[in-house]
Design a protein around this motif. Structure first.
Motif, PDB file in Angstrom:
ATOM      1  N   ALA A  19      -3.844   1.587  -5.101  1.00  0.00           N
ATOM      2  CA  ALA A  19      -4.800   1.545  -6.218  1.00  0.00           C
ATOM      3  C   ALA A  19      -4.890   0.143  -6.800  1.00  0.00           C
ATOM      4  O   ALA A  19      -5.974  -0.328  -7.171  1.00  0.00           O
ATOM      5  CB  ALA A  19      -4.383   2.546  -7.295  1.00  0.00           C
ATOM      6  N   THR A  20      -3.758  -0.538  -6.869  1.00  0.00           N
ATOM      7  CA  THR A  20      -3.752  -1.907  -7.404  1.00  0.00           C
ATOM      8  C   THR A  20      -4.531  -2.850  -6.501  1.00  0.00           C
ATOM      9  O   THR A  20      -5.321  -3.685  -6.974  1.00  0.00           O
ATOM     10  CB  THR A  20      -2.302  -2.418  -7.545  1.00  0.00           C
ATOM     11  OG1 THR A  20      -1.577  -1.559  -8.422  1.00  0.00           O
ATOM     12  CG2 THR A  20      -2.284  -3.837  -8.087  1.00  0.00           C
ATOM     13  N   GLU A  28      -6.908  -2.013  -4.406  1.00  0.00           N
ATOM     14  CA  GLU A  28      -8.329  -1.660  -4.507  1.00  0.00           C
ATOM     15  C   GLU A  28      -8.936  -2.210  -5.788  1.00  0.00           C
ATOM     16  O   GLU A  28     -10.077  -2.685  -5.787  1.00  0.00           O
ATOM     17  CB  GLU A  28      -8.487  -0.133  -4.474  1.00  0.00           C
ATOM     18  CG  GLU A  28      -9.927   0.351  -4.617  1.00  0.00           C
ATOM     19  CD  GLU A  28     -10.838  -0.149  -3.502  1.00  0.00           C
ATOM     20  OE1 GLU A  28     -12.063  -0.197  -3.734  1.00  0.00           O
ATOM     21  OE2 GLU A  28     -10.323  -0.478  -2.410  1.00  0.00           O
ATOM     22  N   ALA A  29      -8.182  -2.188  -6.890  1.00  0.00           N
ATOM     23  CA  ALA A  29      -8.686  -2.737  -8.153  1.00  0.00           C
ATOM     24  C   ALA A  29      -8.945  -4.231  -8.032  1.00  0.00           C
ATOM     25  O   ALA A  29      -9.948  -4.755  -8.535  1.00  0.00           O
ATOM     26  CB  ALA A  29      -7.686  -2.461  -9.277  1.00  0.00           C
ATOM     27  N   GLU A  30      -8.045  -4.940  -7.340  1.00  0.00           N
ATOM     28  CA  GLU A  30      -8.238  -6.370  -7.133  1.00  0.00           C
ATOM     29  C   GLU A  30      -9.446  -6.639  -6.246  1.00  0.00           C
ATOM     30  O   GLU A  30     -10.201  -7.600  -6.469  1.00  0.00           O
ATOM     31  CB  GLU A  30      -6.980  -6.989  -6.513  1.00  0.00           C
ATOM     32  CG  GLU A  30      -5.773  -7.021  -7.448  1.00  0.00           C
ATOM     33  CD  GLU A  30      -6.052  -7.837  -8.694  1.00  0.00           C
ATOM     34  OE1 GLU A  30      -6.644  -8.934  -8.570  1.00  0.00           O
ATOM     35  OE2 GLU A  30      -5.672  -7.389  -9.781  1.00  0.00           O
ATOM     36  N   ASN A  31      -9.640  -5.787  -5.237  1.00  0.00           N
ATOM     37  CA  ASN A  31     -10.819  -5.927  -4.374  1.00  0.00           C
ATOM     38  C   ASN A  31     -12.102  -5.751  -5.176  1.00  0.00           C
ATOM     39  O   ASN A  31     -13.084  -6.482  -4.974  1.00  0.00           O
ATOM     40  CB  ASN A  31     -10.768  -4.906  -3.234  1.00  0.00           C
ATOM     41  CG  ASN A  31      -9.745  -5.262  -2.176  1.00  0.00           C
ATOM     42  OD1 ASN A  31      -9.372  -6.426  -2.053  1.00  0.00           O
ATOM     43  ND2 ASN A  31      -9.298  -4.282  -1.412  1.00  0.00           N
ATOM     44  N   GLN A  32     -12.115  -4.780  -6.074  1.00  0.00           N
ATOM     45  CA  GLN A  32     -13.287  -4.540  -6.895  1.00  0.00           C
ATOM     46  C   GLN A  32     -13.568  -5.711  -7.830  1.00  0.00           C
ATOM     47  O   GLN A  32     -14.728  -6.036  -8.110  1.00  0.00           O
ATOM     48  CB  GLN A  32     -13.126  -3.244  -7.691  1.00  0.00           C
ATOM     49  CG  GLN A  32     -13.157  -1.984  -6.839  1.00  0.00           C
ATOM     50  CD  GLN A  32     -14.438  -1.876  -6.027  1.00  0.00           C
ATOM     51  OE1 GLN A  32     -15.539  -2.121  -6.526  1.00  0.00           O
ATOM     52  NE2 GLN A  32     -14.302  -1.503  -4.755  1.00  0.00           N
ATOM     53  N   LYS A  33     -12.514  -6.344  -8.326  1.00  0.00           N
ATOM     54  CA  LYS A  33     -12.701  -7.529  -9.166  1.00  0.00           C
ATOM     55  C   LYS A  33     -13.381  -8.639  -8.370  1.00  0.00           C
ATOM     56  O   LYS A  33     -14.262  -9.343  -8.883  1.00  0.00           O
ATOM     57  CB  LYS A  33     -11.350  -8.016  -9.698  1.00  0.00           C
ATOM     58  CG  LYS A  33     -10.724  -7.131 -10.759  1.00  0.00           C
ATOM     59  CD  LYS A  33      -9.394  -7.719 -11.223  1.00  0.00           C
ATOM     60  CE  LYS A  33      -8.710  -6.832 -12.247  1.00  0.00           C
ATOM     61  NZ  LYS A  33      -7.394  -7.385 -12.674  1.00  0.00           N
ATOM     62  N   LEU A  34     -12.952  -8.794  -7.117  1.00  0.00           N
ATOM     63  CA  LEU A  34     -13.540  -9.820  -6.262  1.00  0.00           C
ATOM     64  C   LEU A  34     -15.010  -9.516  -5.982  1.00  0.00           C
ATOM     65  O   LEU A  34     -15.863 -10.413  -6.018  1.00  0.00           O
ATOM     66  CB  LEU A  34     -12.767  -9.908  -4.951  1.00  0.00           C
ATOM     67  CG  LEU A  34     -13.276 -10.921  -3.917  1.00  0.00           C
ATOM     68  CD1 LEU A  34     -13.258 -12.326  -4.502  1.00  0.00           C
ATOM     69  CD2 LEU A  34     -12.436 -10.871  -2.648  1.00  0.00           C
ATOM     70  N   VAL A  35     -15.316  -8.237  -5.704  1.00  0.00           N
ATOM     71  CA  VAL A  35     -16.705  -7.836  -5.469  1.00  0.00           C
ATOM     72  C   VAL A  35     -17.562  -8.111  -6.700  1.00  0.00           C
ATOM     73  O   VAL A  35     -18.683  -8.634  -6.597  1.00  0.00           O
ATOM     74  CB  VAL A  35     -16.775  -6.339  -5.095  1.00  0.00           C
ATOM     75  CG1 VAL A  35     -18.228  -5.857  -5.082  1.00  0.00           C
ATOM     76  CG2 VAL A  35     -16.128  -6.104  -3.729  1.00  0.00           C
ATOM     77  N   LYS A  39       0.822  -1.213   0.000  1.00  0.00           N
ATOM     78  CA  LYS A  39       0.000   0.000   0.000  1.00  0.00           C
ATOM     79  C   LYS A  39       0.854   1.261   0.000  1.00  0.00           C
ATOM     80  O   LYS A  39       0.441   2.304  -0.515  1.00  0.00           O
ATOM     81  CB  LYS A  39      -0.935  -0.004   1.212  1.00  0.00           C
ATOM     82  CG  LYS A  39      -2.078  -0.988   1.115  1.00  0.00           C
ATOM     83  CD  LYS A  39      -2.975  -0.882   2.330  1.00  0.00           C
ATOM     84  CE  LYS A  39      -4.168  -1.823   2.235  1.00  0.00           C
ATOM     85  NZ  LYS A  39      -5.038  -1.737   3.442  1.00  0.00           N
ATOM     86  N   SER A  40       2.034   1.180   0.621  1.00  0.00           N
ATOM     87  CA  SER A  40       2.901   2.358   0.717  1.00  0.00           C
ATOM     88  C   SER A  40       3.656   2.639  -0.574  1.00  0.00           C
ATOM     89  O   SER A  40       4.151   3.741  -0.792  1.00  0.00           O
ATOM     90  CB  SER A  40       3.887   2.182   1.874  1.00  0.00           C
ATOM     91  OG  SER A  40       4.779   1.110   1.612  1.00  0.00           O
ATOM     92  N   VAL A  41       3.766   1.639  -1.446  1.00  0.00           N
ATOM     93  CA  VAL A  41       4.445   1.817  -2.731  1.00  0.00           C
ATOM     94  C   VAL A  41       3.547   2.635  -3.664  1.00  0.00           C
ATOM     95  O   VAL A  41       2.330   2.426  -3.690  1.00  0.00           O
ATOM     96  CB  VAL A  41       4.766   0.442  -3.362  1.00  0.00           C
ATOM     97  CG1 VAL A  41       5.347   0.615  -4.763  1.00  0.00           C
ATOM     98  CG2 VAL A  41       5.715  -0.330  -2.472  1.00  0.00           C
TER      99      VAL A  41
END
Length: 235
Positions: free
Chosen positions: A35-36, A38-45, A28-30
């Motif tokens: 954003a990456t 969060e994008a993966e989380n949205q794919k899962l949702v 997250k700090s990189v």
């Protein structure tokens, strides 16, 4: 905190979780990392929505209509939905979802519900028959479990509410009789979701332990290791 995680997940599980959290925080700090993720989380949702929210082309009504629909139209829609869904469980391949007896029994239950649809158990002086039915059903269940003359109970809306009331009772009993102010429940990871709800609602620490990877039965040794002086129940 680490000791508590060890009780919940075992030493290996606690270490794995700690390492996972560590690397996620680094990611997250990189720049661009958050954003990456969060994008993966949205794919899962989106995947979950596709699996759980079936779209049959039905009209979606998201606001209260200005004008109602004819009763016949509403009943026809309900019957269509009923026919569409019955095939999902009547094959007998669904476990722990529908508790169904004979069709004659379902018809009798439907008749009983419609007969007392407007009764309110909160007012037994106005609806004495509702109180009588509840009291007799509770007495039958108490007898089945050898509860004795001091045992009591209440009817609920279903399994979730029953679990919530049971956990509240465990918490209250432990606080009053044993002085436990930081209650814990020990449950397998496969336990009903309502136990986690109860833990959240009633401020009970939910200590989850792994199940046997082959049989998926509760790991008795792991549950024993998770018991402390604050444990109020085992599931």
């Amino acid at each position: 905190a680490f000791a508590k995680q060890c009780r919940k997940k075992g030493v290996v599980g606690a270490v794995v979780q700690g390492v996972s959290v560590f690397f996620v925080n680094i990611a997250k700090s990189v720049p661009g990392g958050a954003a990456t993720i969060e994008a993966e989380n949205q794919k899962l949702v989106a995947k979950l929505e596709k699996m759980l929210v079936k779209d049959h082309g039905d009209e979606r009504i998201t606001v209260l209509p200005a004008h109602g629909r004819p009763s016949e139209e509403i009943v026809a829609t309900l019957e269509m939905w009923k026919e569409r869904e019955q095939g999902n469980w009547q094959s007998g391949k669904v476990s722990g979802c529908v508790y169904h007896g004979l069709n004659e029994t379902s018809d009798l239950i439907s008749k009983a519900i419609s007969t007392f649809l407007l009764s309110n158990p909160l007012h037994p002086d106005i609806f004495p028959a509702t109180r009588k039915m509840e009291a007799e059903v509770v007495s039958m269940v108490v007898n089945m479990f050898n509860g004795g003359h001091q045992a009591c109970g209440t009817t609920t809306s279903g399994g979730t509410e029953s679990i919530l009331l049971a956990m509240k009772t465990y918490r209250d009993f432990a606080r009053e009789k044993k002085g436990i102010t930081q209650p814990e429940m020990v449950v397998p990871v496969s336990a009903h979701a309502a136990f986690s709800k109860a833990a959240h609602y009633f401020q009970i620490e939910c200590v989850q332990v792994p199940v046997d990877p082959v049989t998926f039965r509760a790991d008795v040794a792991a549950m024993k290791a998770a018991v402390t002086r604050n444990t109020i129940c085992l599931v």
